[in-house]
Design an enzyme around this catalytic site. Structure first.
Site, PDB file in Angstrom:
ATOM      1  N   GLY A   1     -94.529 -42.953  45.143  1.00 24.62           N
ATOM      2  CA  GLY A   1     -94.566 -43.403  43.983  1.00 24.62           C
ATOM      3  C   GLY A   1     -94.195 -44.980  43.683  1.00 24.62           C
ATOM      4  O   GLY A   1     -95.059 -45.682  43.210  1.00 24.62           O
ATOM      5  N   LYS A   2     -93.058 -45.261  44.294  1.00 24.01           N
ATOM      6  CA  LYS A   2     -93.042 -46.535  44.241  1.00 24.01           C
ATOM      7  C   LYS A   2     -93.744 -47.544  44.937  1.00 24.01           C
ATOM      8  O   LYS A   2     -94.011 -48.663  44.760  1.00 24.01           O
ATOM      9  CB  LYS A   2     -91.348 -46.950  44.634  1.00 24.01           C
ATOM     10  CG  LYS A   2     -90.337 -46.212  43.568  1.00 24.01           C
ATOM     11  CD  LYS A   2     -88.977 -46.534  44.297  1.00 24.01           C
ATOM     12  CE  LYS A   2     -87.870 -45.530  43.491  1.00 24.01           C
ATOM     13  NZ  LYS A   2     -87.991 -44.003  43.814  1.00 24.01           N
TER      14      LYS A   2
ATOM     15  N   GLU B   1     -92.048 -44.359  56.924  1.00 26.65           N
ATOM     16  CA  GLU B   1     -91.485 -43.129  56.347  1.00 26.65           C
ATOM     17  C   GLU B   1     -91.300 -42.403  57.695  1.00 26.65           C
ATOM     18  O   GLU B   1     -92.153 -42.332  58.347  1.00 26.65           O
ATOM     19  CB  GLU B   1     -92.239 -42.472  55.604  1.00 26.65           C
ATOM     20  CG  GLU B   1     -91.866 -41.095  55.220  1.00 26.65           C
ATOM     21  CD  GLU B   1     -90.392 -41.009  54.861  1.00 26.65           C
ATOM     22  OE1 GLU B   1     -89.673 -40.062  55.394  1.00 26.65           O
ATOM     23  OE2 GLU B   1     -89.921 -41.828  54.124  1.00 26.65           O
TER      24      GLU B   1
ATOM     25  N   CYS C   1     -81.503 -42.850  43.978  1.00 28.29           N
ATOM     26  CA  CYS C   1     -81.578 -41.775  43.014  1.00 28.29           C
ATOM     27  C   CYS C   1     -80.109 -40.932  42.739  1.00 28.29           C
ATOM     28  O   CYS C   1     -80.077 -39.896  42.781  1.00 28.29           O
ATOM     29  CB  CYS C   1     -82.498 -40.944  43.063  1.00 28.29           C
ATOM     30  SG  CYS C   1     -83.083 -39.870  41.577  1.00 28.29           S
TER      31      CYS C   1
END
Length: 452
Positions: free
Chosen positions: A266-267, A286, A381
């Site tokens: 998303g970012k 990733e 987060c």
């Protein structure tokens, strides 16, 4: 088995319990397979997420009513009882309906003897009102934190971590408000990628992110599909974290950016849109091949080539020199308990030191890969101070003057479309901490570090 909402919820709870599955990934697929729509899909969602959020409290109630430790209750029966207790305590389902439905479910899933046990337990549960259960469990607690743990269904260690994080801002009195916010279902927030999509005229705009909005109604997924991926479901805090890096300082033509721990992407998508608008390039990384695939899917709608590597970020960072790097570090996820309710029961205090060591190494590698004047956004987060303030403070000490901290609060405030309440931490840092109860976002921590 039947495709009723109760069976869908039960099957998801069993998968979460047995295989550590993530409910937010499993439940939508289970609802689709069962063909549930409208109220039935809503019921399956409430049964699943509501039960997972308050699992600790429900286990205490079941153990009391069963007169045995919760660990001694057969797991398959335990999950059915949790669903039954949620209906009795939180949904205020009539006792006869909640008890009878759960007993039938246990009989079908486990057998007649277990059904008799379930019937006895739930009838004892139904003998007390929700308030009476709250008072009963609170009276048995050994400390104020244990009382909060039962009342708000958070492990004691998480409550203490939250209190310390709030106290660092002089806001420890907001603890109960935060715990309550964690138990509320989050409103679905969407993002229109900057320069590529517009927010619908009829949508409700989010208060802080200039990209964010809430759908005026209907299925958000249909809006995402219709946009070809240029509109996406994304928490407002996630949007602000990506924008903080992209807008921390003016972008020079030809800058090279890296998203070091990119999944689910998303970012990365927001950064790709920003890079496209400012003549920068973006690379992503990733470690997990499956999750790297999510990143590729996420950026596929942006007309910018974004190569996605699959390496350990601590190694990958050293393969180039960059002007901006996002380190969205693996963390406990304590800031997203509204969306991943089972995480509060999975994580333990012993997980924090290992994660903190990885976070420090990733941030160190990113800083080493920066060009002079380049910026790293260190994002988690999680509001846990061991994963946020301590990591940044250690990086600054290790850099010995070669790195400076920027005022992330000022950057986020400049991005925000409305005034945003971001109190200065007592440590004097520039860290911006978002909160579910205060901002309606995940508890995202954002720090910005610039190489001198």
């Amino acid at each position: 088995m039947s495709a009723s909402p109760r069976w869908v919820a039960y099957d998801v709870l069993r998968a979460v319990d047995e295989t550590d599955a993530y409910a937010n990934l499993l439940l939508p697929r289970a609802i689709a397979r069962a063909g549930l729509t409208g109220p039935d899909a809503g019921l399956a969602t409430e049964l699943t997420y509501g039960t997972l959020r308050r699992l600790g409290t429900y286990d205490a109630i079941i153990a009391d009513a069963a007169r045995r430790p919760i660990a001694d209750v057969d797991p398959a029966v335990r999950d059915a009882l949790r669903l039954g207790v949620h209906q009795l305590i939180a949904m205020r389902t009539p006792a006869h309906a909640a008890v009878n439905e759960t007993v039938r479910q246990v009989r079908k899933a486990v057998g007649a003897p277990a059904a008799g046990f379930a019937n006895a337990v739930l009838r004892r549960v139904s003998e007390r009102t929700p308030q009476e259960w709250d008072d009963h469990l609170a009276a048995a607690a050994r400390s104020d934190d244990e009382r909060l743990a039962v009342r708000f269904a958070h492990p004691v260690w998480v409550i203490r971590a939250f209190r310390r994080a709030l106290a660092a801002e002089g806001r420890a009195d907001e603890l109960e408000e935060l715990l309550a916010a964690d138990n509320a279902a989050p409103v679905v927030t969407l993002a229109a990628l900057p320069g590529l999509a517009e927010r619908p005229a009829e949508a409700t705009l989010t208060p802080y992110s200039p990209l964010g909005f809430r759908s005026a109604g209907g299925d958000p997924g249909a809006l995402v599909t219709a946009s070809g991926g240029l509109v996406r479901v994304q928490d407002e805090g996630s949007q602000l974290a990506a924008l903080a890096l992209a807008r921390a300082q003016p972008v020079a033509d030809g800058e090279r950016w890296l998203d070091l721990c990119a999944a689910p992407g998303g970012k990365t998508a927001v950064l790709a849109a920003e890079a496209l608008a400012h003549g920068a390039t973006l690379e992503a990384n990733e470690l997990s091949p499956a999750r790297a695939g999510l990143v590729r899917d996420s950026v596929s709608a942006v007309p910018l080539e974004v190569p996605v590597s699959e390496e350990d970020g601590r190694v990958r960072a050293g393969r180039g020199r960059y002007d901006r790097i996002l380190v969205d570090a693996p963390c406990t996820g304590l800031g997203a308990l509204r969306r991943r309710p089972e995480a509060r029961w999975r994580k333990q205090p012993v997980d924090v030191p290992e994660l903190a060591a990885l976070q420090s190494e990733l941030l160190s590698a990113a800083l080493a890969a920066l060009r002079p004047g380049g910026v790293v956004a260190y994002v988690t987060c999680s509001p846990h101070l061991a994963e946020t303030a301590a990591i940044v403070a250690d990086a600054l000490r290790t850099a010995d003057g070669a790195v400076e901290e920027l005022d992330a609060r000022a950057v986020v405030a400049a991005i925000a479309t409305d005034p945003i309440d971001l109190p200065a931490p007592a440590d004097g840092s520039g860290r911006a901490q978002l909160w579910p109860h205060r901002h309606g976002t995940d508890a995202m921590s954002i720090s910005l570090l610039r190489k001198r």
